[in-house]
Structure formats: structure tokens, C-alpha cells
Design a protein around this motif. Structure first.
Motif, PDB file in Angstrom:
ATOM      1  N   GLY A   1      49.066  46.119  82.298  1.00  0.00           N
ATOM      2  CA  GLY A   1      48.298  46.043  81.065  1.00  0.00           C
ATOM      3  C   GLY A   1      47.450  47.258  80.761  1.00  0.00           C
ATOM      4  O   GLY A   1      46.635  47.232  79.830  1.00  0.00           O
ATOM      5  N   GLU A   2      47.623  48.332  81.522  1.00  0.00           N
ATOM      6  CA  GLU A   2      46.806  49.526  81.303  1.00  0.00           C
ATOM      7  C   GLU A   2      47.682  50.756  81.129  1.00  0.00           C
ATOM      8  O   GLU A   2      48.782  50.844  81.682  1.00  0.00           O
ATOM      9  CB  GLU A   2      45.869  49.775  82.499  1.00  0.00           C
ATOM     10  N   ARG A   3      47.133  51.729  80.380  1.00  0.00           N
ATOM     11  CA  ARG A   3      47.772  53.033  80.342  1.00  0.00           C
ATOM     12  C   ARG A   3      47.557  53.711  81.690  1.00  0.00           C
ATOM     13  O   ARG A   3      46.538  53.493  82.359  1.00  0.00           O
ATOM     14  CB  ARG A   3      47.194  53.892  79.222  1.00  0.00           C
ATOM     15  N   THR A   4      48.503  54.557  82.079  1.00  0.00           N
ATOM     16  CA  THR A   4      48.443  55.161  83.409  1.00  0.00           C
ATOM     17  C   THR A   4      48.850  56.629  83.347  1.00  0.00           C
ATOM     18  O   THR A   4      49.471  57.101  82.383  1.00  0.00           O
ATOM     19  CB  THR A   4      49.377  54.441  84.399  1.00  0.00           C
ATOM     20  N   VAL A   5      48.498  57.342  84.411  1.00  0.00           N
ATOM     21  CA  VAL A   5      48.915  58.738  84.555  1.00  0.00           C
ATOM     22  C   VAL A   5      49.544  58.924  85.928  1.00  0.00           C
ATOM     23  O   VAL A   5      49.279  58.151  86.867  1.00  0.00           O
ATOM     24  CB  VAL A   5      47.731  59.724  84.400  1.00  0.00           C
TER      25      VAL A   5
ATOM     26  N   LEU B   1      45.059  61.105  78.786  1.00  0.00           N
ATOM     27  CA  LEU B   1      45.628  60.040  77.957  1.00  0.00           C
ATOM     28  C   LEU B   1      45.316  60.265  76.481  1.00  0.00           C
ATOM     29  O   LEU B   1      46.151  60.018  75.602  1.00  0.00           O
ATOM     30  CB  LEU B   1      45.100  58.687  78.407  1.00  0.00           C
ATOM     31  N   ALA B   2      44.102  60.739  76.186  1.00  0.00           N
ATOM     32  CA  ALA B   2      43.721  60.978  74.792  1.00  0.00           C
ATOM     33  C   ALA B   2      44.548  62.109  74.184  1.00  0.00           C
ATOM     34  O   ALA B   2      44.949  62.043  73.015  1.00  0.00           O
ATOM     35  CB  ALA B   2      42.231  61.302  74.702  1.00  0.00           C
ATOM     36  N   GLN B   3      44.814  63.159  74.994  1.00  0.00           N
ATOM     37  CA  GLN B   3      45.579  64.300  74.490  1.00  0.00           C
ATOM     38  C   GLN B   3      47.086  64.077  74.587  1.00  0.00           C
ATOM     39  O   GLN B   3      47.860  64.802  73.966  1.00  0.00           O
ATOM     40  CB  GLN B   3      45.175  65.559  75.258  1.00  0.00           C
ATOM     41  N   ASN B   4      47.464  63.096  75.409  1.00  0.00           N
ATOM     42  CA  ASN B   4      48.873  62.722  75.575  1.00  0.00           C
ATOM     43  C   ASN B   4      49.750  63.929  75.923  1.00  0.00           C
ATOM     44  O   ASN B   4      50.809  64.161  75.329  1.00  0.00           O
ATOM     45  CB  ASN B   4      49.409  62.037  74.316  1.00  0.00           C
ATOM     46  N   ARG B   5      49.290  64.678  76.910  1.00  0.00           N
ATOM     47  CA  ARG B   5      50.054  65.849  77.358  1.00  0.00           C
ATOM     48  C   ARG B   5      49.677  66.185  78.795  1.00  0.00           C
ATOM     49  O   ARG B   5      48.671  65.694  79.323  1.00  0.00           O
ATOM     50  CB  ARG B   5      49.772  67.062  76.472  1.00  0.00           C
TER      51      ARG B   5
END
Length: 302
Positions: free
Chosen positions: A116-120, A71-75
Motif C-alpha cells: 500500500g505504499e510507494r517505494t524506492v 518519489l516526488a521527482q519520480n527519477r
């Protein structure tokens, strides 16, 4: 439109590898695919649970770290890891492969938040067969085919590691090198098959005399080396003497009347003045040659 949705659902359900939608806090939101029990355990029951509900803390920590890095690298990120049925609560009775399964995980951030959360999206592919083949090939590249011990390639790799460790921590380390005396005469008199048996039996006997942290290598035709961590020159000499004595117990073709097997041994303790492994090896070789010049079947340290 309904038919397209049904097709999409069927495609997702039929995915050959399992796919997980996991939040940044480590909760399973959706699970699909991976239904073949020859490769995977059915993880449907994990939906709605947290990584920490179903895995040991150290493993859950690792998975959550990979999610947050992605998520931090968004890739897209690719990782490899090992899990077994016993590592995941709720899969104890689920049909699937036994033992450890090696996975390649492909982790992709989703462009939307869910609950409400970011997900992968995390897809997991069973690469156990590939992993085992790689290990087998690696072992073959490091192992002497005749004796089954490590070869020269592995020796140089481990010698470099030991040398770097010595330079960093200044812990006593020693190298033993030895040759079988008059090995050509053994081959010429008794045949190469007997020579091979001598090499194998000597290897077995020497291995039995070593500590678990020590390692034996075949670095040439009748040439061997032993790496001894946490060992000074005095203790290395005692170990070398044990190897020399054990070699004398061997006989060609198991005949007591036949000539005994002897070895000439050189010892080199790592020194602060050594600039590289070549310095260590040259000192051991010089001692080995001195042992040969002085009549063989002896140990010389330097």
C-alpha cells in the motif's frame, strides 16, 4: 521458467553492493547483495524494521527526506553520505569494516506500490577509498609542501569567505601579513636547507601563538599571512607583536651567536568601505612595506 527465476534470485543475491527496497514511510521491505565483509556489514536483520528503529532520528530524517524527494521527482537521484557500524542498531556485532564508511546512494522509484505504499530501490556503493583520495588530493592542493600550513590558494579562498561574512554580519576581522627580514641573506650565508629550517620552525612557533579560529598561510617564499576572525585592529596589533617577538627567539643552526630572525609585519582591519579583498590586502601590504622602510623588525597597522 523456474530456471529463469532461480537465475534471477542468484543474480540479486550476488549483487556486489547492497540494495534496499524502502517504503515512503521508511520501512525496509527487502534487502539483497553486499555480502563481502571487507566492504559492508550484513543488513539482512533490518528487513521489516523502520529507519527510526535502527538509526538516530537526525539520520533517519535525512534518509526519509531523500526517499520522498526521489518519489516526488519520480527519477533516479544520486546522493553521498557517511555511516558507520555504530550508527545502525543491529549491526554492532556484524562483521564488516571499522569506522566511517562513505557511500554513494542511487535511489530509483519503483513503478508499483508495495504493502500500500510507494517505494524506492536504494543501492549503496562503498566509495570510502575514493573519498579519502579526494580529501588527500584536496589537502595537497591547499597545503604548502615544505611547512605543512595552508598555501596562497587556500588563503585567497578563506579571505574571500571571511570578507563575505564580514559584509553580512559586520563582525571585526583582521589580516596580518609578514615577511622574514633579509631572507635572501639567510639562504646565501647559511644555505637553502637552513633557510627551509627557518621557515618550518617559524611556522611552528607562530602556529603555537594563534587561537584555534585563526589560520596561518604561506603566501610566498618568505611571505606569510594570518586571518583573525572576531579581531579588531588593536587586538590584531597585540597578536602581531607576539609573532614578531617569537620570531626573535629563532637562531640559524641553533647557534646563539648567529644573527636572530626578525619579521616585518603589516596589519589591516576589514573596513565598511572595502569593496573587495584587494582593498584589505593592499592596506596590509602598504603597512608591511612601511615597516620595512622604517628599519624592519616592527609592526605597522593601518
Amino acid at each position: 521458467m523456474d530456471s529463469e527465476i532461480e537465475l534471477l534470485r542468484a543474480m540479486v543475491k550476488a549483487l556486489p553492493d547492497p540494495v534496499f527496497v524502502i517504503t515512503e514511510s521508511g520501512h525496509y521491505l527487502e534487502i539483497a547483495g553486499g555480502k563481502d565483509p571487507a566492504y559492508y556489514h550484513d543488513g539482512d536483520d533490518l528487513k521489516g524494521l523502520s529507519l527510526y528503529n535502527v538509526m538516530p532520528k537526525d539520520k533517519a530524517d535525512w534518509f526519509l527526506e531523500q526517499i520522498r524527494k526521489t518519489l516526488a521527482q519520480n527519477r533516479l537521484r544520486t546522493v553521498q553520505y557517511t555511516l558507520s557500524q555504530k550508527d545502525v542498531k543491529g549491526l554492532e556485532k556484524a562483521p564488516g569494516p571499522d569506522g566511517d564508511i562513505h557511500f554513494e546512494g542511487r535511489i530509483q522509484p519503483l513503478p508499483v506500490t508495495l504493502q500500500g505504499e510507494r517505494t524506492v530501490v536504494w543501492s549503496a556503493r562503498n566509495i570510502t577509498s575514493q573519498h579519502e583520495l579526494e580529501i588527500k588530493l584536496q589537502r595537497m592542493s591547499e597545503t604548502d609542501a615544505l611547512t605543512g600550513i595552508f598555501n596562497r590558494r587556500k588563503f585567497l579562498e578563506q579571505l574571500n569567505k571571511c570578507f563575505r561574512k564580514f559584509k553580512r554580519y559586520d563582525r571585526p576581522t583582521a589580516l596580518i601579513t609578514f615577511d622574514i627580514d633579509h631572507f635572501k641573506r639567510i639562504n646565501d650565508s647559511f644555505g637553502h636547507s637552513t633557510g627551509d629550517k627557518v621557515l618550518c620552525r617559524l611556522t611552528q612557533n607562530c602556529t603555537a601563538q594563534l587561537r584555534q579560529v585563526d589560520s596561518l598561510y604561506r603566501i610566498g617564499g618568505e611571505e606569510f599571512a594570518v586571518l583573525l576572525p572576531e579581531t579588531n585592529a588593536e587586538n590584531a596589533y597585540q597578536q602581531a607583536e607576539r609573532l614578531r617577538q617569537i620570531s626573535e627567539q629563532l637562531r640559524m643552526e641553533d647557534r646563539e651567536s648567529a644573527d636572530k630572525i626578525t619579521i616585518s609585519v603589516g596589519i589591516s582591519e576589514f573596513a565598511d568601505t572595502d569593496a573587495s579583498i584587494e582593498d584589505v590586502m593592499k592596506r596590509a601590504d602598504a603597512c608591511l612595506y612601511e615597516a620595512k622602510r622604517n628599519g624592519r623588525n616592527r609592526v605597522v597597522g593601518g
